[in-house]
Every structure is written in C-alpha cells, then in structure tokens.
Enzyme design. Structure first.
Site, short mmCIF file in Angstrom:
data_model
loop_
_atom_site.label_atom_id
_atom_site.label_comp_id
_atom_site.label_asym_id
_atom_site.label_seq_id
_atom_site.Cartn_x
_atom_site.Cartn_y
_atom_site.Cartn_z
N ASP A 186 8.26 7.10 -20.35
CA ASP A 186 8.85 7.70 -19.16
C ASP A 186 7.69 8.21 -18.31
OD1 ASP A 186 10.03 9.32 -17.21
OD2 ASP A 186 11.57 10.09 -18.57
N SER B 94 3.20 0.34 -0.72
CA SER B 94 4.30 -0.15 0.11
C SER B 94 3.88 -0.07 1.57
CB SER B 94 5.56 0.70 -0.11
OG SER B 94 6.55 0.44 0.87
N TYR C 192 10.45 9.15 -0.08
CA TYR C 192 9.77 7.93 -0.55
C TYR C 192 8.55 7.57 0.31
CZ TYR C 192 8.97 3.04 -1.79
OH TYR C 192 8.40 1.85 -2.18
N LYS D 238 4.53 7.38 -0.87
CA LYS D 238 3.68 6.20 -0.73
C LYS D 238 2.49 6.46 0.20
CE LYS D 238 5.64 3.34 -3.55
NZ LYS D 238 4.91 2.85 -4.74
#
Length: 247
Positions: A63, A143, A158, A162
């Site tokens: 994890d 990304s 998010y 990134k």
C-alpha cells in the site's frame, strides 16, 4: 536496453493500466521486475502470462500510502531479488470529489499516494543504489496535469499533486548533481490515457464525443525510450499526448 538486462526494476502500481504495461515491457527486455500494489493477485496473474519471457515478474503486496509497507517492500526486493537499478514511480490516484465541498480524506489519500509514496520510494531506491554503486534510473509517471490545469470536473487536488511531482523531479535532479551522482531522474507526463482509473473514480467523460487517447502501452514505450538513452543523456521531462489532444 542491453545494459539493464538481468538488472532489478521496481514498478509501483503495477496491478493494472500503465504500471502493468510497463512491468510487462521490462520483463520482455530481460529485467527482473518487482511489481508493487495492493491487488497483488493481478500482478501474479500477469507474471504467469509473461512466463517464458527473458525476464521475470515478481509480486509484492504494498500500500503506497503506508511507509512501513514501502520499506518492507524494498527490503524484500533487496533480500530476494537483488539491489534495485530502476524505479518506476507509477502509482497514482485521482479521487472523485471537488475543492468546494471536498472530502478531506480523499484529498489526503491523493497526496499520500501521488507525492509522499513517491518520495519515500525514491529515497529508498537511491539509498540502495548508492550503497551498491549503481548508476540507476528513477522515472516518475507524471501527467500533463503536472504542467497545466485541465478543464475537467472532479480533479480537485490531483493537478496540485502532479505539479508537486514536476517540482520534485527538478529538485532531485539538482540534488543528484550537487553530490556528483550519476543516477538519472526522468519525468514522463502523458495526456489522456484510457485506463480503468477513469471509471473507478467516476471521472466524467462525454461519451458522445470522440476523445483522443493514449493506450497504456504508449506510455510503457516512452519509459523504454527514456531508459534506453546512453549514460551521458538524461531525458528530464517527456510530455506525450495523443494526436488531437484536447486537454
């Protein structure tokens, strides 16, 4: 890629999508690959599919939001497979919430996975590389959202996570230069990729529109390109988009 043959690579988030595609490509190139993920059964199934290839895929349940899991994984790899030469920080999530009425736990999980998990894995890999005098390579799967903010719903923290990866790549590059290390660091930033993360996190896509997209294997091929560069070449940032990218 010949110089990496029989070397050890770790791929985080290797149970599906981009991570699974990267793991498969590295095994085909003759590497000893350890896939880390919670859904270890998926990695084991992929390993069976890859039997007979020149390399081998191992699975270790991890994890990436738990530091002890990551530490135990790197120790297991060193003890049972060998010292790591390549780390692919692929594990990443986006959670279905927003910034105006957002779920704090989902924000925290995003940063724990996309940023802190990546930092811990990177730290452990570099320790092992330095101890064993390995001029290794670390690749962050970033990304386009790490460079600009896509106009799409439910992205919340998010893009911030990134953007952190983009900053961490450059910070680490400078740190490695400062100590005279030959360990490489690269960031690969894909545009829209068709993976199960979209449906799993309720990312809203207009099904009436034809949206250009990359396949996971396209990103895996980009990883091979970055790794195949000669020792004097470092690909610092590689942005890849599908033709006609709208984001």
């Amino acid at each position: 890629m010949d110089r990496w043959r029989n070397k050890v690579a770790i791929v985080t988030g290797a149970s599906a999508g981009i991570g699974a595609a990267i793991a498969a490509k590295l095994v085909e190139e003759g590497l000893q690959v350890v896939g880390l993920a919670r859904r270890v059964d998926r990695i084991e199934a992929l390993s069976k599919q890859l039997s007979g290839k020149s390399g081998k895929l191992y699975a270790y349940k991890t994890d990436m939001t738990k530091e002890d899991d990551i530490l135990n994984a790197f120790k297991w790899v060193t003890d049972h497979v060998g010292p790591v030469s390549i780390l692919i920080n692929n594990a990443g999530i986006v959670q279905p919430t927003d910034l105006m009425n957002g779920d704090t736990d989902k924000w925290r999980k995003t940063f724990d996975t996309n940023v802190l998990g990546l930092c811990i894995a990177t730290r452990e890999a570099i320790k092992i590389m330095q101890t064993n005098n390995i001029d290794g390579h670390i690749v962050h799967i970033n990304s386009v959202a790490g460079h600009k903010i896509p106009n799409a719903p439910n992205l919340n923290v998010y893009p911030a996570s990134k953007h952190a990866v983009t900053a961490l790549t450059e910070t680490l590059r400078l740190d490695l230069i400062r100590i005279g290390s030959k360990i490489k660091i690269s960031s690969i930033s894909p545009g829209f990729v068709t993976t199960e993360i979209i449906e799993a996190n309720n990312i809203q896509i207009d099904k009436n529109r034809s949206i250009p997209a990359l396949d996971a294997v396209d990103v895996a091929n980009a990883v091979l390109y970055v790794l195949s560069t000669p020792p004097n070449v470092q690909v610092h940032e590689l942005i890849i988009k599908p033709l006609g990218e709208i984001f």
